[in-house]
Design a protein around this motif. Structure first.
Motif, mmCIF file in Angstrom:
data_model
loop_
_atom_site.group_PDB
_atom_site.id
_atom_site.type_symbol
_atom_site.label_atom_id
_atom_site.label_comp_id
_atom_site.label_asym_id
_atom_site.label_seq_id
_atom_site.Cartn_x
_atom_site.Cartn_y
_atom_site.Cartn_z
ATOM 1 N N UNK A 59 -5.951 -12.849 -21.837
ATOM 2 C CA UNK A 59 -6.740 -11.337 -21.939
ATOM 3 C C UNK A 59 -5.771 -10.280 -21.790
ATOM 4 N N UNK A 60 -6.203 -9.204 -22.226
ATOM 5 C CA UNK A 60 -5.302 -7.852 -22.262
ATOM 6 C C UNK A 60 -5.717 -6.898 -21.071
ATOM 7 N N UNK A 61 -6.558 -7.159 -20.462
ATOM 8 C CA UNK A 61 -6.939 -6.308 -19.351
ATOM 9 C C UNK A 61 -8.120 -6.661 -18.422
ATOM 10 N N UNK A 62 -8.018 -5.853 -17.245
ATOM 11 C CA UNK A 62 -9.133 -6.210 -16.265
ATOM 12 C C UNK A 62 -10.022 -5.097 -16.013
ATOM 13 N N UNK A 63 -11.369 -5.193 -16.254
ATOM 14 C CA UNK A 63 -12.235 -4.085 -15.758
ATOM 15 C C UNK A 63 -12.911 -4.807 -14.296
ATOM 16 N N UNK A 64 -12.483 -3.975 -13.273
ATOM 17 C CA UNK A 64 -12.876 -4.376 -11.756
ATOM 18 C C UNK A 64 -14.269 -3.467 -11.607
ATOM 19 N N UNK A 65 -15.341 -4.106 -11.423
ATOM 20 C CA UNK A 65 -16.607 -3.590 -10.900
ATOM 21 C C UNK A 65 -17.035 -3.512 -9.446
ATOM 22 N N UNK A 66 -17.167 -2.771 -9.107
ATOM 23 C CA UNK A 66 -17.318 -2.651 -7.478
ATOM 24 C C UNK A 66 -18.738 -1.881 -7.056
ATOM 25 N N UNK A 67 -19.590 -2.430 -6.136
ATOM 26 C CA UNK A 67 -20.761 -2.057 -6.019
ATOM 27 C C UNK A 67 -20.751 -1.290 -4.675
ATOM 28 N N UNK A 68 -20.771 -0.048 -4.911
ATOM 29 C CA UNK A 68 -20.504 1.131 -3.912
ATOM 30 C C UNK A 68 -21.663 1.078 -2.680
ATOM 31 N N UNK A 69 -22.729 0.321 -2.856
ATOM 32 C CA UNK A 69 -23.601 0.050 -1.997
ATOM 33 C C UNK A 69 -23.136 -1.109 -0.794
ATOM 34 N N UNK A 70 -22.220 -1.909 -1.326
ATOM 35 C CA UNK A 70 -21.756 -3.110 -0.296
ATOM 36 C C UNK A 70 -21.292 -2.293 0.957
ATOM 37 N N UNK A 71 -21.218 -2.990 1.922
ATOM 38 C CA UNK A 71 -20.882 -2.546 3.311
ATOM 39 C C UNK A 71 -19.296 -2.201 3.298
ATOM 40 N N UNK A 72 -18.278 -2.951 2.534
ATOM 41 C CA UNK A 72 -16.936 -2.434 2.778
ATOM 42 C C UNK A 72 -16.347 -2.364 1.220
ATOM 43 N N UNK A 73 -17.022 -1.730 0.237
ATOM 44 C CA UNK A 73 -16.440 -1.771 -1.174
ATOM 45 C C UNK A 73 -15.069 -1.377 -1.259
ATOM 46 N N UNK A 74 -14.318 -0.729 -0.508
ATOM 47 C CA UNK A 74 -12.854 -0.647 -0.516
ATOM 48 C C UNK A 74 -12.090 -1.807 -0.149
ATOM 49 N N UNK A 75 -12.410 -2.381 0.900
ATOM 50 C CA UNK A 75 -12.050 -3.773 1.281
ATOM 51 C C UNK A 75 -12.329 -4.762 0.041
ATOM 52 N N UNK A 76 -13.228 -4.956 -0.835
ATOM 53 C CA UNK A 76 -13.528 -5.873 -1.596
ATOM 54 C C UNK A 76 -12.597 -5.344 -2.781
ATOM 55 N N UNK A 77 -12.442 -4.191 -3.188
ATOM 56 C CA UNK A 77 -11.470 -3.846 -4.052
ATOM 57 C C UNK A 77 -10.307 -4.272 -3.785
ATOM 58 N N UNK A 78 -9.552 -4.114 -2.440
ATOM 59 C CA UNK A 78 -8.468 -4.738 -1.950
ATOM 60 C C UNK A 78 -8.042 -6.301 -2.508
ATOM 61 N N UNK A 79 -9.398 -7.001 -1.838
ATOM 62 C CA UNK A 79 -9.443 -8.399 -2.390
ATOM 63 C C UNK A 79 -9.297 -8.668 -3.766
ATOM 64 N N UNK A 80 -9.780 -8.118 -4.688
ATOM 65 C CA UNK A 80 -9.962 -8.426 -6.148
ATOM 66 C C UNK A 80 -8.567 -7.992 -6.671
ATOM 67 N N UNK A 81 -8.086 -6.902 -6.273
ATOM 68 C CA UNK A 81 -6.694 -6.291 -6.682
ATOM 69 C C UNK A 81 -5.660 -7.511 -6.402
ATOM 70 N N UNK A 82 -5.738 -8.201 -5.023
ATOM 71 C CA UNK A 82 -4.681 -9.051 -4.482
ATOM 72 C C UNK A 82 -4.984 -10.439 -5.424
ATOM 73 N N UNK A 83 -6.215 -10.675 -5.649
ATOM 74 C CA UNK A 83 -6.370 -12.002 -6.454
ATOM 75 C C UNK A 83 -6.303 -12.046 -7.601
ATOM 76 N N UNK A 84 -6.295 -10.769 -8.501
ATOM 77 C CA UNK A 84 -5.897 -10.655 -9.615
ATOM 78 C C UNK A 84 -4.549 -9.900 -9.921
#
Length: 189
Positions: free
Chosen positions: A85-110
């Motif tokens: 792959x040449x890059x990652x598009x990270x999509x986040x659902x702003x209606x989720x309870x903790x979207x910033x924490x979800x972002x951190x999880x996916x940033x760590x994972x990828x």
């Protein structure tokens, strides 16, 4: 002629399958199955292996679009699908309870993939006055040393998703991004 591969990642319900379907020039391939766990409280079906689509650019180049499953239990697919792959598009659902924490999880994972390639963040389901604003996402990304595009996106809208893809390409090597971005721009006209 060049072929590019972009990965779409994020939590269940962020809009990965929808986004790929909205910009794919071919019938998208999806491995959605009926949810059998807590995901069924969010939606009926969930991706268990991948989503796949192709954008054919006017200049003859192609962008292959791969959506990874949002659930961590299918994480073994993440490494497989990011290969080449040449890059990652990270999509986040702003209606989720903790979207910033979800972002951190996916940033760590990828993290390893992001360090080798590029990242753009799309925030879906933004309601005025609810959830974090785009600036809060940008601040959290900057705290990690990431200065990347952060856009509000409706995965159902072709123009929104194409703009997100363009923003990812612009963060890459100028030769690569200019050629593919020109092809995308021609398509949008």
């Amino acid at each position: 002629m060049s072929i590019y591969k972009i990965i779409f990642a994020g939590p269940v319900g962020a809009g990965k399958t929808t986004s790929i379907a909205s910009i794919s020039d071919t019938e998208p391939f999806s491995t959605e199955e009926f949810a059998t766990d807590e995901v069924r409280d969010i939606k009926d079906k969930t991706t268990v292996a991948m989503d796949y689509g192709v954008m054919a650019l006017d200049n003859g180049e192609k962008i292959h679009l791969y959506g990874v499953p949002g659930q961590e239990r299918f994480g073994f697919m993440w490494e497989i699908l990011t290969e080449g792959g040449i890059g990652l598009i990270l999509l986040l659902n702003n209606e989720n309870e903790h979207p910033l924490q979800e972002m951190e999880f996916y940033l760590d994972s990828f993290n390893d993939f992001i360090e080798r390639t590029a990242l753009a963040v799309g925030v879906t389901r933004m309601q005025h006055g609810q959830g974090p604003g785009l600036d809060e996402y940008a601040v959290a990304l900057a705290a990690r040393g990431l200065k990347v595009p952060v856009l509000e996106v409706d995965g159902r809208k072709y123009e929104d998703v194409v703009t997100l893809v363009q923003s990812l390409l612009y963060t890459l090597d100028p030769g690569l991004s200019q050629s593919a971005a020109d092809g995308l721009a021609q398509q949008m006209e």
